[in-house]
Design a protein around this motif. Structure first.
Motif, PDB file in Angstrom:
ATOM      1  N   GLY A  96      31.249  52.097  46.635  1.00 44.20           N
ATOM      2  CA  GLY A  96      32.393  52.935  46.439  1.00 44.20           C
ATOM      3  C   GLY A  96      32.145  54.152  46.807  1.00 44.20           C
ATOM      4  N   THR A  97      33.212  54.994  46.272  1.00 46.25           N
ATOM      5  CA  THR A  97      33.244  56.564  47.041  1.00 46.25           C
ATOM      6  C   THR A  97      32.588  57.403  45.669  1.00 46.25           C
ATOM      7  N   PHE A  98      31.769  58.246  46.111  1.00 49.98           N
ATOM      8  CA  PHE A  98      31.076  59.175  45.187  1.00 49.98           C
ATOM      9  C   PHE A  98      31.285  60.422  45.601  1.00 49.98           C
ATOM     10  N   ALA A  99      31.364  61.431  44.891  1.00 47.17           N
ATOM     11  CA  ALA A  99      31.661  62.909  45.206  1.00 47.17           C
ATOM     12  C   ALA A  99      30.813  63.858  44.239  1.00 47.17           C
ATOM     13  N   HIS A 100      30.459  64.993  44.797  1.00 50.76           N
ATOM     14  CA  HIS A 100      29.662  65.778  44.189  1.00 50.76           C
ATOM     15  C   HIS A 100      30.547  66.263  42.799  1.00 50.76           C
ATOM     16  N   LYS A 101      29.962  66.646  41.871  1.00 49.34           N
ATOM     17  CA  LYS A 101      30.755  66.799  40.516  1.00 49.34           C
ATOM     18  C   LYS A 101      31.523  67.812  40.679  1.00 49.34           C
ATOM     19  N   ASP A 126      24.267  66.078  41.202  1.00 46.07           N
ATOM     20  CA  ASP A 126      24.730  64.617  40.594  1.00 46.07           C
ATOM     21  C   ASP A 126      26.093  64.463  41.203  1.00 46.07           C
ATOM     22  N   PHE A 127      26.271  62.933  41.645  1.00 47.85           N
ATOM     23  CA  PHE A 127      27.409  62.684  42.118  1.00 47.85           C
ATOM     24  C   PHE A 127      28.279  61.638  41.203  1.00 47.85           C
ATOM     25  N   ILE A 128      29.423  61.755  41.111  1.00 47.04           N
ATOM     26  CA  ILE A 128      30.321  60.938  40.283  1.00 47.04           C
ATOM     27  C   ILE A 128      31.139  59.957  41.046  1.00 47.04           C
ATOM     28  N   SER A 129      31.269  58.878  40.441  1.00 46.42           N
ATOM     29  CA  SER A 129      31.970  57.680  41.262  1.00 46.42           C
ATOM     30  C   SER A 129      33.563  58.160  41.217  1.00 46.42           C
ATOM     31  N   ILE A 135      29.274  66.576  53.113  1.00 46.37           N
ATOM     32  CA  ILE A 135      28.149  66.290  52.494  1.00 46.37           C
ATOM     33  C   ILE A 135      28.448  66.044  50.889  1.00 46.37           C
ATOM     34  N   GLY A 136      29.783  66.474  50.567  1.00 43.94           N
ATOM     35  CA  GLY A 136      30.203  66.478  49.249  1.00 43.94           C
ATOM     36  C   GLY A 136      30.830  64.975  48.783  1.00 43.94           C
ATOM     37  N   LEU A 137      31.165  64.475  49.920  1.00 44.69           N
ATOM     38  CA  LEU A 137      31.619  62.955  49.553  1.00 44.69           C
ATOM     39  C   LEU A 137      30.524  61.965  50.319  1.00 44.69           C
ATOM     40  N   ILE A 138      30.164  60.684  49.572  1.00 44.94           N
ATOM     41  CA  ILE A 138      29.556  59.683  49.828  1.00 44.94           C
ATOM     42  C   ILE A 138      30.216  58.369  49.752  1.00 44.94           C
ATOM     43  N   SER A 139      30.134  57.576  50.985  1.00 57.26           N
ATOM     44  CA  SER A 139      30.913  56.330  51.053  1.00 57.26           C
ATOM     45  C   SER A 139      29.857  55.277  51.028  1.00 57.26           C
ATOM     46  N   LYS A 140      29.729  54.196  50.229  1.00 63.02           N
ATOM     47  CA  LYS A 140      28.831  53.290  50.206  1.00 63.02           C
ATOM     48  C   LYS A 140      29.412  51.846  50.100  1.00 63.02           C
ATOM     49  N   ALA A 141      29.255  51.125  50.857  1.00 66.17           N
ATOM     50  CA  ALA A 141      29.753  49.567  50.820  1.00 66.17           C
ATOM     51  C   ALA A 141      28.950  48.950  49.999  1.00 66.17           C
ATOM     52  N   GLY A 142      29.298  47.782  49.714  1.00 68.12           N
ATOM     53  CA  GLY A 142      28.664  46.691  48.988  1.00 68.12           C
ATOM     54  C   GLY A 142      29.101  46.466  47.669  1.00 68.12           C
ATOM     55  N   ARG A 143      28.435  45.456  47.086  1.00 65.60           N
ATOM     56  CA  ARG A 143      28.765  45.096  45.365  1.00 65.60           C
ATOM     57  C   ARG A 143      28.666  46.657  44.609  1.00 65.60           C
ATOM     58  N   TYR A 144      27.757  47.258  44.714  1.00 63.88           N
ATOM     59  CA  TYR A 144      27.609  48.532  43.743  1.00 63.88           C
ATOM     60  C   TYR A 144      28.046  49.764  44.782  1.00 63.88           C
ATOM     61  N   ALA A 185      34.547  65.684  42.265  1.00 61.78           N
ATOM     62  CA  ALA A 185      34.833  64.964  41.247  1.00 61.78           C
ATOM     63  C   ALA A 185      35.729  65.079  40.083  1.00 61.78           C
ATOM     64  N   PHE A 186      35.503  66.449  39.769  1.00 60.67           N
ATOM     65  CA  PHE A 186      36.396  66.910  38.727  1.00 60.67           C
ATOM     66  C   PHE A 186      37.634  67.283  39.279  1.00 60.67           C
ATOM     67  N   GLU A 187      37.848  67.769  40.380  1.00 67.28           N
ATOM     68  CA  GLU A 187      38.954  67.975  41.229  1.00 67.28           C
ATOM     69  C   GLU A 187      39.903  66.672  41.003  1.00 67.28           C
ATOM     70  N   PHE A 188      39.165  65.783  41.665  1.00 66.71           N
ATOM     71  CA  PHE A 188      39.824  64.590  41.805  1.00 66.71           C
ATOM     72  C   PHE A 188      40.410  63.965  40.310  1.00 66.71           C
ATOM     73  N   ALA A 189      39.450  63.984  39.343  1.00 67.16           N
ATOM     74  CA  ALA A 189      39.739  63.718  38.006  1.00 67.16           C
ATOM     75  C   ALA A 189      41.028  64.509  37.596  1.00 67.16           C
TER      76      ALA A 189
END
Length: 280
Positions: free
Chosen positions: A110-115, A24-27, A99-108, A118-122
């Motif tokens: 953004g930057t996603f991260a492995h959970k 699971d990857f969280i935005s 592979i822990g971060l994923i960057s995707k362009a476009g309307r939907y 993501a918890f560390e960023f939160a």
């Protein structure tokens, strides 16, 4: 990137959870939006500039990514914390093979991260927000597990029913029997199970529930489906043994009563089925 996106709400902010093939990857973009809706990208870049962040990401990649590039990582770690140091998610991914971060362009996008990340960023955004995020994420996983348990047991029931119908075909249907009568035999044997467990035939249930789609088994709870799977196996065995249908119905009903009493009374069975599903 992902096969399926889901949403959870954390302290009034909608957070996207992306179902990746591996995890699971969280935005991170959504998490940053909770702090400052107008500066999400800046917040993520500022977090990446931090030496502790770079070291955390590097350790995570070493543990989970055999293709991680340590030389490029060391270069970022040496610069981290300097006033002149800047880093974007895309640069981190491209330079280190992360592979822990994923960057995707476009309307939907953004930057996603492995959970884990993501918890560390939160936590960097807000310790309180991180705790609520973990709580809602765990709730989502529990819901998915309950749904998975239901689907597995429904599939088990269907597989066992195939075994049951094969036994009917082999032992109760003459080779020359017309197709129309074959179907009647199948319906009759299916209703043996319905009567044993539910106390009514499929037609009786449809007559009583004209507004519902599907059949009586689609509205069974998990406990009933577990019992039904056992009844199907028993009926197949007794068909092979040549036991007459009335005798099988009586035996199956006795087994259904005993098993349902045990399943509904046993604590471990209640834990397996889940309170909400049993009320389906």
């Amino acid at each position: 990137m992902a096969k399926k996106n889901q949403k959870i709400e954390v302290q009034g902010t909608e957070i996207t959870v992306s179902k990746n093939d591996l995890a699971d990857f969280i935005s991170l973009t959504d998490i940053a939006r909770h702090k400052n809706p107008g500066r999400t990208d800046d917040l993520i870049r500022n977090w990446l500039r931090n030496r502790n962040t770079i070291e955390f990401l590097g350790i995570w990649e070493h543990l989970n990514n055999p293709n991680f590039k340590p030389v490029e990582f060391d270069g970022f770690r040496m610069q981290a914390g300097l006033n002149s140091f800047t880093l974007t998610p895309k640069q981190w991914i491209e330079k280190t093979g992360a592979i822990g971060l994923i960057s995707k362009a476009g309307r939907y996008g953004g930057t996603f991260a492995h959970k884990d990340i993501a918890f560390e960023f939160a936590s960097w955004i807000s310790v309180e927000f991180k705790l609520y995020l973990i709580k809602e994420f765990q709730r989502l996983q529990e819901q998915e597990q309950k749904s998975l348990d239901w689907n597995v047991k429904r599939s088990l029931s269907k597989i066992n029913y195939r075994i049951h119908t094969d036994a009917v075909k082999e032992h109760l249907i003459p080779d020359e029997l017309p197709a129309k009568k074959v179907n009647l035999v199948y319906a009759s044997e299916a209703d043996v199970l319905n009567m044993a467990l539910f106390g009514k035939t499929a037609k009786q249930w449809r007559d009583e529930n004209p507004g519902k789609e599907g059949n009586i088994r689609d509205y069974a709870n998990v406990t009933q489906l577990v019992c039904l799977a056992n009844l199907e196996n028993l009926n197949a065995v007794w068909i092979e043994e040549g036991l007459p249908q009335p005798d099988r119905l009586q035996r199956l009903n006795q087994v259904a009563i005993q098993q349902m009493q045990l399943l509904t009374r046993d604590v471990s069975a209640k834990r397996l089925t889940g309170k909400d599903i049993d009320k389906k």
